[in-house]
Scaffold this active site. Structure first.
Site, mmCIF file in Angstrom:
data_model
loop_
_atom_site.group_PDB
_atom_site.id
_atom_site.type_symbol
_atom_site.label_atom_id
_atom_site.label_comp_id
_atom_site.label_asym_id
_atom_site.label_seq_id
_atom_site.Cartn_x
_atom_site.Cartn_y
_atom_site.Cartn_z
ATOM 1 N N LYS A 20 -29.622 -9.424 -29.575
ATOM 2 C CA LYS A 20 -29.330 -9.433 -28.310
ATOM 3 C C LYS A 20 -27.865 -9.429 -28.194
ATOM 4 O O LYS A 20 -27.257 -10.517 -28.480
ATOM 5 C CB LYS A 20 -29.799 -10.118 -27.290
ATOM 6 C CG LYS A 20 -31.390 -10.004 -27.016
ATOM 7 C CD LYS A 20 -31.971 -11.094 -26.217
ATOM 8 C CE LYS A 20 -33.434 -10.738 -25.823
ATOM 9 N NZ LYS A 20 -34.014 -11.825 -25.118
ATOM 10 N N GLU A 32 -38.593 -5.831 -15.937
ATOM 11 C CA GLU A 32 -38.312 -4.657 -17.000
ATOM 12 C C GLU A 32 -39.353 -3.463 -17.063
ATOM 13 O O GLU A 32 -39.516 -3.014 -17.840
ATOM 14 C CB GLU A 32 -38.781 -5.330 -18.526
ATOM 15 C CG GLU A 32 -37.712 -6.625 -18.648
ATOM 16 C CD GLU A 32 -37.978 -7.461 -20.161
ATOM 17 O OE1 GLU A 32 -38.997 -6.888 -20.617
ATOM 18 O OE2 GLU A 32 -37.338 -8.407 -20.341
#
Length: 426
Positions: free
Chosen positions: A337, A205
């Protein structure tokens, strides 16, 4: 004019070099929407199921041709001629067509790609940006970015147990200022890690993955980096954790190999409370494991009054799981999400349920991302006030930040940066 005339899916690569699904939806008036589906590394057991081919001779079994074929065949046949502006009907048709409780027959990656691409096509047909199409005139709150600048756990090859150490530029006046603050702290951290002899390679990330073993050491590095960049931790910016504790919950115990600790749920809560007492931590995600309801209850009673406690694996963006959590008094926030639940409508329902029950919501990426920036628009559309989309490196992460810069510019004087108001701890 907004009837669906074509749906095309293809296999593309995500930020980890794994295949994922991209879908184009074309309407009768020529408008097109395109969406690429993300994928997680640490996934909850209760998530909707992404469909992988399992052919070890191709992409190590991670190909998505079956999901692509489902879109180009069965889903296209079912949705062709449908009105793209009726999002709930489209999503309901997709769910019914799949026929399973976890979208495992067609695959959540197939279903989500179509759901999001349909919304984007309808927005294009209406000559509206996606955030305005979904959120209407009230969509004008720019989220506080939760920037993951030190990676551990499943996101990095180091001994740190906690998966993410984040900074939140809560003291900024605008989103663009918040992004600048984050970038400056990120670069200050890089220098400090390098000076201390640590590698400055980045994880999935975009955060650094130094070979340090304790959470306290990681947090101390971040505080010092903020000071080096000219910012005060606890004033200009605050700290956040994604513990991802399901990953190290074994036989009723939390086994933190990096810390050299094995504790029961009450011990895990005390460990986190100790970190909160030493550092200005305002948000903790997945502080207990997804099915450790007793641990979550203890955690919420212990820290819920002063820290945002975010359920990711606990809730998996599922309104039914969230309803159970609300009833039991677990956590006070939900991580959102889109691929955990698989359709836009269900995602919006989860955010709405959270807000109606005084839970906060955090729009989130996955560790396997693409250049698709849909979640940036959705964070503004839902007025959730917080977004989690990685560090200040890797274009799959900065694509979302850059889209938020464009949205802030487009909104002009109407734009409101959520800042401290987004977090119950402040």
């Amino acid at each position: 004019m907004t009837e669906i005339v074509d749906i095309t899916a293809r296999e593309i690569l995500d930020s980890r070099g794994n295949p994922t699904v991209e879908v184009d939806v074309i309407l009768e008036d020529g408008a097109m929407g395109r969406a690429a589906v993300p994928s997680g590394a640490s996934t909850g057991a209760h998530e909707a199921v992404e469909k992988r081919d399992g052919d070890k001779a191709r992409y190590l079994g991670k190909g998505v041709r079956q999901a692509v074929d489902a879109v180009n065949g069965e889903i296209y046949d079912a949705l062709s001629g449908s009105d793209a502006e009726d999002q709930r009907r489209i999503d309901r048709m997709l769910i019914e067509l799949d026929g399973t409780p976890n979208k495992s027959r067609l695959g959540a990656n197939a279903i989500l790609g179509v759901s999001l691409a349909t919304a984007k096509a309808a927005a294009s047909s209406s000559a509206l940006p996606l955030y305005k199409y979904v959120g209407g005139v009230s969509a004008r709150i720019l989220p506080v970015p939760m920037m993951n600048i030190i990676n551990g756990g499943a996101h990095a090859d180091n001994p740190i147990d906690i998966q993410e150490f984040m900074i939140l530029p809560t003291g900024a006046e605008t989103f663009s200022e918040a992004l600048r603050m984050g970038a400056e702290i990120f670069h200050a951290l890089k220098k400090q890690l390098k000076d201390a002899g640590h590698n400055t390679n980045v994880g999935d990330e975009g955060g650094f993955a130094p070979n340090i073993g304790s959470a306290e050491e990681a947090l101390a590095f971040i505080v010092k980096a903020g000071e080096g960049a000219g910012y005060r931790c606890g004033e200009d910016f605050h700290l956040g954790l994604d513990v991802a504790s399901t990953e190290f919950f074994k036989n009723g115990k939390y086994v933190m190999e990096g810390e050299g600790k094995t504790v029961d749920p009450a011990g895990m809560v005390e460990y986190l409370a100790g970190l909160v007492s030493k550092f200005p931590i305002v948000t903790i995600e997945d502080g207990c494991a997804e099915d450790d309801f007793d641990g979550w209850k203890i955690l919420t009673e212990r820290l819920g009054g002063k820290v945002q406690l975010v359920g990711d694996d606990l809730f998996v963006t599922n309104p039914e799981r969230l309803a159970v959590g609300i009833e039991k008094g677990l956590a006070n926030s939900i991580l959102v999400k889109v691929n955990q639940i698989g359709t836009l409508s269900e995602t919006l329902d989860a955010v709405d349920m959270a807000h109606r029950n005084s839970y906060t919501a955090v729009m989130s990426h996955r560790s396997g991302e693409t250049e698709d920036s849909t979640i940036a628009d959705l964070s503004v559309a839902t007025n959730c006030g917080q977004i989690k989309t990685g560090s200040l490196a890797r274009s799959d992460r900065t694509a979302k930040y850059n889209q938020l810069l464009r949205i802030e510019e487009e909104l002009g004087d109407q734009a409101i940066y959520a800042g401290r108001r987004a977090l119950r701890a402040l």
